[in-house]
Design a protein around this motif. Structure first.
Motif, PDB file in Angstrom:
ATOM      1  N   MET A   1       8.925 -10.129 -13.054  1.00  0.00           N
ATOM      2  CA  MET A   1       9.112  -9.447 -11.777  1.00  0.00           C
ATOM      3  C   MET A   1       9.124  -7.935 -11.998  1.00  0.00           C
ATOM      4  N   MET A   2       8.399  -7.261 -11.179  1.00  0.00           N
ATOM      5  CA  MET A   2       8.308  -5.826 -11.323  1.00  0.00           C
ATOM      6  C   MET A   2       9.668  -5.166 -11.101  1.00  0.00           C
ATOM      7  N   VAL A   3      10.022  -4.219 -11.933  1.00  0.00           N
ATOM      8  CA  VAL A   3      11.297  -3.526 -11.816  1.00  0.00           C
ATOM      9  C   VAL A   3      11.045  -2.125 -11.295  1.00  0.00           C
ATOM     10  N   PHE A   4      11.743  -1.780 -10.217  1.00  0.00           N
ATOM     11  CA  PHE A   4      11.647  -0.449  -9.652  1.00  0.00           C
ATOM     12  C   PHE A   4      12.920   0.323  -9.968  1.00  0.00           C
ATOM     13  N   PHE A   5      12.816   1.625  -9.974  1.00  0.00           N
ATOM     14  CA  PHE A   5      13.979   2.483 -10.117  1.00  0.00           C
ATOM     15  C   PHE A   5      14.215   3.163  -8.788  1.00  0.00           C
ATOM     16  N   TRP A   6      15.388   2.900  -8.213  1.00  0.00           N
ATOM     17  CA  TRP A   6      15.687   3.439  -6.901  1.00  0.00           C
ATOM     18  C   TRP A   6      15.927   4.929  -7.013  1.00  0.00           C
ATOM     19  N   GLN A   7      15.194   5.691  -6.224  1.00  0.00           N
ATOM     20  CA  GLN A   7      15.369   7.132  -6.275  1.00  0.00           C
ATOM     21  C   GLN A   7      16.113   7.632  -5.055  1.00  0.00           C
ATOM     22  N   CYS A   8      15.605   7.280  -3.857  1.00  0.00           N
ATOM     23  CA  CYS A   8      16.290   7.737  -2.654  1.00  0.00           C
ATOM     24  C   CYS A   8      15.874   6.858  -1.498  1.00  0.00           C
ATOM     25  N   VAL A   9      16.597   6.991  -0.420  1.00  0.00           N
ATOM     26  CA  VAL A   9      16.332   6.222   0.774  1.00  0.00           C
ATOM     27  C   VAL A   9      16.158   7.192   1.928  1.00  0.00           C
ATOM     28  N   LEU A  10      15.114   6.982   2.705  1.00  0.00           N
ATOM     29  CA  LEU A  10      14.853   7.825   3.856  1.00  0.00           C
ATOM     30  C   LEU A  10      14.972   6.972   5.103  1.00  0.00           C
ATOM     31  N   PHE A  11      15.506   7.534   6.146  1.00  0.00           N
ATOM     32  CA  PHE A  11      15.521   6.865   7.439  1.00  0.00           C
ATOM     33  C   PHE A  11      15.046   7.853   8.465  1.00  0.00           C
ATOM     34  N   ARG A  29      17.284  -1.797  -2.916  1.00  0.00           N
ATOM     35  CA  ARG A  29      17.429  -2.233  -4.300  1.00  0.00           C
ATOM     36  C   ARG A  29      16.042  -2.542  -4.871  1.00  0.00           C
ATOM     37  N   PRO A  30      15.965  -2.851  -6.163  1.00  0.00           N
ATOM     38  CA  PRO A  30      14.646  -3.093  -6.762  1.00  0.00           C
ATOM     39  C   PRO A  30      13.809  -4.145  -6.046  1.00  0.00           C
ATOM     40  N   ASP A  31      14.451  -5.207  -5.541  1.00  0.00           N
ATOM     41  CA  ASP A  31      13.680  -6.271  -4.898  1.00  0.00           C
ATOM     42  C   ASP A  31      14.115  -6.566  -3.471  1.00  0.00           C
ATOM     43  N   THR A  32      15.257  -6.069  -3.058  1.00  0.00           N
ATOM     44  CA  THR A  32      15.785  -6.414  -1.742  1.00  0.00           C
ATOM     45  C   THR A  32      16.143  -5.169  -0.950  1.00  0.00           C
ATOM     46  N   THR A  80       2.058   7.125  -3.624  1.00  0.00           N
ATOM     47  CA  THR A  80       1.831   8.572  -3.526  1.00  0.00           C
ATOM     48  C   THR A  80       2.208   9.217  -4.857  1.00  0.00           C
ATOM     49  N   GLY A  81       1.224   9.433  -5.712  1.00  0.00           N
ATOM     50  CA  GLY A  81       1.512  10.088  -6.986  1.00  0.00           C
ATOM     51  C   GLY A  81       2.474   9.286  -7.818  1.00  0.00           C
ATOM     52  N   SER A  82       3.673   9.814  -8.013  1.00  0.00           N
ATOM     53  CA  SER A  82       4.670   9.167  -8.875  1.00  0.00           C
ATOM     54  C   SER A  82       5.656   8.315  -8.089  1.00  0.00           C
ATOM     55  N   HIS A  83       5.378   8.045  -6.795  1.00  0.00           N
ATOM     56  CA  HIS A  83       6.323   7.296  -5.975  1.00  0.00           C
ATOM     57  C   HIS A  83       5.657   6.111  -5.288  1.00  0.00           C
ATOM     58  N   LEU A  84       6.490   5.104  -5.005  1.00  0.00           N
ATOM     59  CA  LEU A  84       6.108   3.964  -4.174  1.00  0.00           C
ATOM     60  C   LEU A  84       6.945   4.016  -2.904  1.00  0.00           C
ATOM     61  N   CYS A 109      11.856   3.069   2.334  1.00  0.00           N
ATOM     62  CA  CYS A 109      12.488   3.014   1.026  1.00  0.00           C
ATOM     63  C   CYS A 109      11.545   3.660   0.012  1.00  0.00           C
ATOM     64  N   GLU A 110      12.042   4.609  -0.746  1.00  0.00           N
ATOM     65  CA  GLU A 110      11.220   5.335  -1.716  1.00  0.00           C
ATOM     66  C   GLU A 110      11.701   5.034  -3.130  1.00  0.00           C
ATOM     67  N   TYR A 111      10.766   4.645  -3.995  1.00  0.00           N
ATOM     68  CA  TYR A 111      11.087   4.310  -5.372  1.00  0.00           C
ATOM     69  C   TYR A 111      10.254   5.168  -6.322  1.00  0.00           C
ATOM     70  N   GLU A 112      10.785   5.361  -7.511  1.00  0.00           N
ATOM     71  CA  GLU A 112       9.989   6.004  -8.557  1.00  0.00           C
ATOM     72  C   GLU A 112       8.979   5.000  -9.094  1.00  0.00           C
ATOM     73  N   ARG A 113       7.747   5.414  -9.194  1.00  0.00           N
ATOM     74  CA  ARG A 113       6.685   4.518  -9.646  1.00  0.00           C
ATOM     75  C   ARG A 113       6.804   4.288 -11.153  1.00  0.00           C
ATOM     76  N   PRO A 114       6.980   3.015 -11.573  1.00  0.00           N
ATOM     77  CA  PRO A 114       7.052   2.735 -13.011  1.00  0.00           C
ATOM     78  C   PRO A 114       5.753   3.142 -13.708  1.00  0.00           C
ATOM     79  N   LYS A 115       5.869   3.621 -14.911  1.00  0.00           N
ATOM     80  CA  LYS A 115       4.702   4.131 -15.626  1.00  0.00           C
ATOM     81  C   LYS A 115       3.669   3.044 -15.905  1.00  0.00           C
ATOM     82  N   ASP A 116       4.125   1.778 -16.043  1.00  0.00           N
ATOM     83  CA  ASP A 116       3.192   0.705 -16.352  1.00  0.00           C
ATOM     84  C   ASP A 116       2.754  -0.066 -15.119  1.00  0.00           C
ATOM     85  N   TRP A 117       2.995   0.521 -13.927  1.00  0.00           N
ATOM     86  CA  TRP A 117       2.632  -0.180 -12.696  1.00  0.00           C
ATOM     87  C   TRP A 117       1.262   0.270 -12.217  1.00  0.00           C
TER      88      TRP A 117
END
Length: 317
Positions: A1-11, A29-32, A80-84, A109-117
């Motif tokens: 399962m792909m692992v994301f790193f939570w960076q920030c949340v926008l509303f 969260r990474p999956d929810t 978008t670049g380094s983000h999902l 929800c904004e996540y940092e894009r994993p380098k191997d994704w």
């Protein structure tokens, strides 16, 4: 399962003036994704909030809670670049007789894009079949649907609370409908069986035209509550209710995929969104598909036959 790193949340709200009436908490969260909307307006019906195509996981008079997988509910993914970015719409569908207008809020929800994704070549299509067994249930309930009934005898004219449900297990969220229900005096249907129609025509509660029978507001998409007025049928005999339960992909209701009941002086009403009650117009004639069904649409519904009973209808003393 792909692992994301939570960076920030926008509303972001498309109707920012409405935010003074509510408080929103979003936990990505990474999956929810967990979204809690607390509503301050007493007229608002929190059951009418939708996150994409998902019903609230739970709700109360002032709060709607969604706890969902980031791959469900029609979340859209943007790289978008380094983000999902995962985006969705929180909507309030309102109703024609409400003083509160429909509204839409953008949830991000904004996540940092994993380098191997790397992006997939296609998005998987989630269907309601082939992902494990479904368990359908139907039963008599107590007056407020909080637990099973303690008796199977009902006075003539009283309301019989009936709940049908589907246990989803590994499936995507499902919408449960009652496609057909008839009452008989036999546990099995025979060509000569006497029948009383309750629900016909792909989800039309025809008994509601001559009684107080109605669908109750949903608590969750995988359950449907029916208050059936005890009928003068097979008096002195056991009564069995034969139903066709249908579990559907919750995206889009149609005139053959609906739950409709008749309201005196108002006409037919759609249970899940009264704004589209025109889908019930065919209840006075014949509800048939308006287009040729494809192989894909055929597989979006899973039908289960069920029998409820025996129960007895007693005369008022």
């Amino acid at each position: 399962m792909m692992v994301f790193f939570w960076q920030c949340v926008l509303f972001l709200s498309l109707a920012s003036a409405l935010l003074v009436h509510a408080d929103m908490k979003l936990d990505c969260r990474p999956d929810t994704v967990t979204l809690v909307w607390t509503e301050n307006r007493s007229q608002a019906d929190t059951s009418l909030f939708r996150l994409g195509n998902c019903f609230p996981t739970s709700f109360s008079p002032r709060r709607a809670v969604f706890s969902v997988d980031v791959n469900n509910c029609n979340f859209k993914r943007l790289v978008t670049g380094s983000h999902l970015l995962y985006t969705n719409d929180l909507t309030y569908i309102s109703s024609p007789d409400s003083n509160i207008l429909p509204s839409t809020h953008l949830v991000v929800c904004e996540y940092e894009r994993p380098k191997d994704w790397y992006p997939m070549m296609y998005y998987p299509v989630f269907n309601t079949y082939g992902e494990g067994d479904l368990e359908f249930h139907i039963g008599l309930m107590n007056a407020d649907f909080s637990g099973p009934a303690t008796s199977t005898s009902f006075p003539l004219g009283s309301l019989i609370p009936i709940m049908a449900s589907v246990v989803q297990k590994s499936h995507q969220p499902l919408l449960l409908l009652l496609e057909e229900c008839i009452a008989t005096s036999t546990p099995e249907l025979h060509p000569k069986s006497s029948i009383y129609p309750i629900i016909t025509n792909k989800g039309c509660l025809v008994d509601s035209k001559i009684s107080r029978s109605k669908f109750e507001p949903r608590q969750t998409s995988s359950e449907i509550h029916l208050s059936l007025q005890a009928l003068r049928f097979a008096h002195g005999e056991e009564v069995f209710i034969h139903c066709s339960l249908v579990a559907w992909d919750p995206v889009g209701l149609t005139n053959t995929r609906k739950a409709c009941y008749y309201v005196k002086d108002h006409g037919w009403k759609l249970l899940d969104n009264s704004t589209y009650s025109n889908l019930c117009d065919c209840c006075e004639s014949s509800c048939t598909s308006r287009r040729v069904r494809s192989i894909r649409s055929e597989k979006h519904g899973i039908v289960q036959k069920a029998v409820l009973g025996p129960l007895t209808i007693t005369m008022n003393s």
